[in-house]
Design an enzyme around this catalytic site. Structure first.
Site, PDB file in Angstrom:
ATOM      1  N   ASP A 184       0.715  -1.093  -0.258  1.00  0.00           N
ATOM      2  CA  ASP A 184       0.130  -0.102   0.074  1.00  0.00           C
ATOM      3  C   ASP A 184       1.021   1.168   0.134  1.00  0.00           C
ATOM      4  O   ASP A 184       1.655   1.623   0.826  1.00  0.00           O
ATOM      5  CB  ASP A 184      -0.982  -0.132   1.277  1.00  0.00           C
ATOM      6  CG  ASP A 184      -1.652   1.147   1.383  1.00  0.00           C
ATOM      7  OD1 ASP A 184      -2.844   1.084   0.906  1.00  0.00           O
ATOM      8  OD2 ASP A 184      -1.487   2.037   1.815  1.00  0.00           O
ATOM      9  N   GLU A 268      -0.799  -1.252  -6.136  1.00  0.00           N
ATOM     10  CA  GLU A 268      -2.132  -0.414  -6.511  1.00  0.00           C
ATOM     11  C   GLU A 268      -1.704   0.229  -7.574  1.00  0.00           C
ATOM     12  O   GLU A 268      -0.428   0.558  -8.074  1.00  0.00           O
ATOM     13  CB  GLU A 268      -2.277   0.294  -5.495  1.00  0.00           C
ATOM     14  CG  GLU A 268      -2.911   0.029  -4.012  1.00  0.00           C
ATOM     15  CD  GLU A 268      -3.113   0.802  -3.009  1.00  0.00           C
ATOM     16  OE1 GLU A 268      -4.111   0.974  -2.822  1.00  0.00           O
ATOM     17  OE2 GLU A 268      -2.026   1.704  -2.747  1.00  0.00           O
ATOM     18  N   ASP A 364      -3.217   1.653   6.541  1.00  0.00           N
ATOM     19  CA  ASP A 364      -2.071   1.393   5.671  1.00  0.00           C
ATOM     20  C   ASP A 364      -1.990  -0.312   5.595  1.00  0.00           C
ATOM     21  O   ASP A 364      -1.777  -0.851   4.566  1.00  0.00           O
ATOM     22  CB  ASP A 364      -0.683   1.885   5.904  1.00  0.00           C
ATOM     23  CG  ASP A 364      -1.149   3.421   5.973  1.00  0.00           C
ATOM     24  OD1 ASP A 364      -1.660   3.819   4.952  1.00  0.00           O
ATOM     25  OD2 ASP A 364      -0.245   4.153   6.467  1.00  0.00           O
TER      26      ASP A 364
END
Length: 406
Positions: A184, A268, A364
């Site tokens: 993340d 991501e 997170d």
């Protein structure tokens, strides 16, 4: 497998060699801009654009013309490579991978490329390289060059000249080490891994922001194009080069560590351009919290997320591992225990508390776990041939929050 790899070294030229490299870079820029102007003129006249071969014929005419006979002073191949770059820029534009080509400016990314390895000679023992019409150039050999030379690019950055040598060599495909991990990306934490570890942000621009601001203020007080103005501008370029080099070094070390210890990395697919868009708005509809958003945008761009993803991609391939990219939607709003999705689950930038089952953790870390699960789901769909699982919602990267819930 065949591995293409570039080795970049700093050149140590004398005054005459610097003058020639500036001339060659200027000629390559001139040929690119003239070719772009010709393509625009043909488009406005309703004619088809010229291909690379036709542009090379035009280049021959320019070299033999009485208006630009100085083009003969440069080697022909770097000038042809400028036209090849123009052709590639047009192809990227029509494929909707990039914007329309723009004219190059003096002093911005000055470079030229030698594509023929037969004209290049490398003497690693004496730390020098031979390039057509430049002769032998000395360079700082920071590491051993591996493989067969394919092409060479000479570039200028921050007042210094560099040579980038692309090589090709045969390497064995290694067995990947470690397991799978989800990452993340954020600002308070540069990267949070699903195994619970995290990487602190380096914030290269923030570290040099004061020095850069003072240098820019000094430049604004100088008479434009005076000698003192040029010295102040060179000082700014050195600071900006230092910022970029420090950030690039940090990203290389972080991506190398992750790629060497994991067989699968899930990341991501962050749209950095959209995330760092200005909130200023228009005169009719002015934006809100413009100053705070501009600070967040600065912090986002200071992280270098795209460079980190690009480096992870090829380094994982070198180590036999894989990179999977998933949409970032709802990764920090989904409970990893019960699967409940709600905006209220994320109490703050750092605190996650599920409103359904009461699960609490760092936001997170939760996002990294959900990113890893989304990567496994995508791989399962690709193996089975089923459609990829849809994602909904919007995810915003962390701005500034301390670790843990509070």
């Amino acid at each position: 497998m065949q591995r293409l790899q570039a080795f970049k070294y700093e050149l140590m030229p004398n005054g005459e060699e610097v003058r020639k490299m500036r001339q060659f870079a200027g000629m390559a820029r001139f040929v690119f801009n003239r070719g772009l102007a010709l393509q625009k003129a043909r488009y406005e006249a309703g004619d088809k654009k010229l291909g690379y071969a036709a542009l090379c014929k035009e280049l021959t005419g320019w070299r033999n013309s009485t208006e630009t006979p100085w083009l003969k002073d440069a080697p022909i191949h770097p000038l042809q490579q400028s036209l090849k770059d123009l052709e590639r820029a047009y192809a990227n534009f029509f494929a909707k991978r990039a914007d329309f080509p723009r004219f190059k400016k003096k002093g911005q990314r000055d470079s030229f490329r030698y594509p023929d390895p037969k004209q290049i000679r490398l003497d690693q023992g004496n730390r020098r390289i031979f390039l057509p019409k430049l002769g032998w150039l000395r360079f700082r050999k920071s590491r051993e060059l591996l493989g067969t030379v394919k092409n060479v690019t000479v570039s200028q950055s921050g007042g210094r000249w560099f040579v980038s040598i692309q090589t090709e060599r045969e390497v064995d495909v290694p067995m990947p080490k470690g397991g799978a991990v989800g990452i993340d990306m954020g600002v308070a934490r540069f990267a949070t891994l699903s195994d619970g570890s995290d990487l602190a942000p380096f914030n290269s621009f923030k570290r040099h922001q004061t020095a850069l601001r003072k240098a820019q203020q000094s430049l604004s007080r100088k008479t434009k194009f005076s000698q003192n103005w040029k010295k102040a501008k060179a000082r700014i370029q050195k600071i900006q080069a230092r910022i970029a080099n420090a950030r690039r070094d940090y990203l290389h070390k972080a991506s190398a560590t992750i790629s060497q210890n994991h067989a699968l990395v899930v990341l991501e697919d962050l749209q950095v351009g959209n995330m760092s868009r200005s909130a200023r708005g228009s005169v009719e509809q002015p934006g809100q919290n413009v100053r705070a958003k501009s600070g967040l945008n600065r912090s986002i761009l200071d992280q270098g997320w795209y460079g980190f993803r690009r480096q992870l991609d090829y380094k994982l391939a070198w180590s036999g591992a894989h990179l999977v990219v998933v949409p970032p939607h709802n990764t920090s709003r989904t409970c990893p225990e019960c699967g409940h999705v709600a905006a209220a689950n994320r109490r703050s930038q750092a605190c996650f508390a599920c409103v359904e089952c009461g699960f609490e953790a760092n936001a997170d870390h939760v996002g990294a776990i959900n990113v890893l699960r989304a990567g496994h789901a995508r791989l399962a769909c690709e193996v089975s041939g089923a459609a990829r699982p849809p994602a909904a919602g919007t995810h915003r990267s962390d701005s500034a929050a301390a670790d843990g819930c509070r």
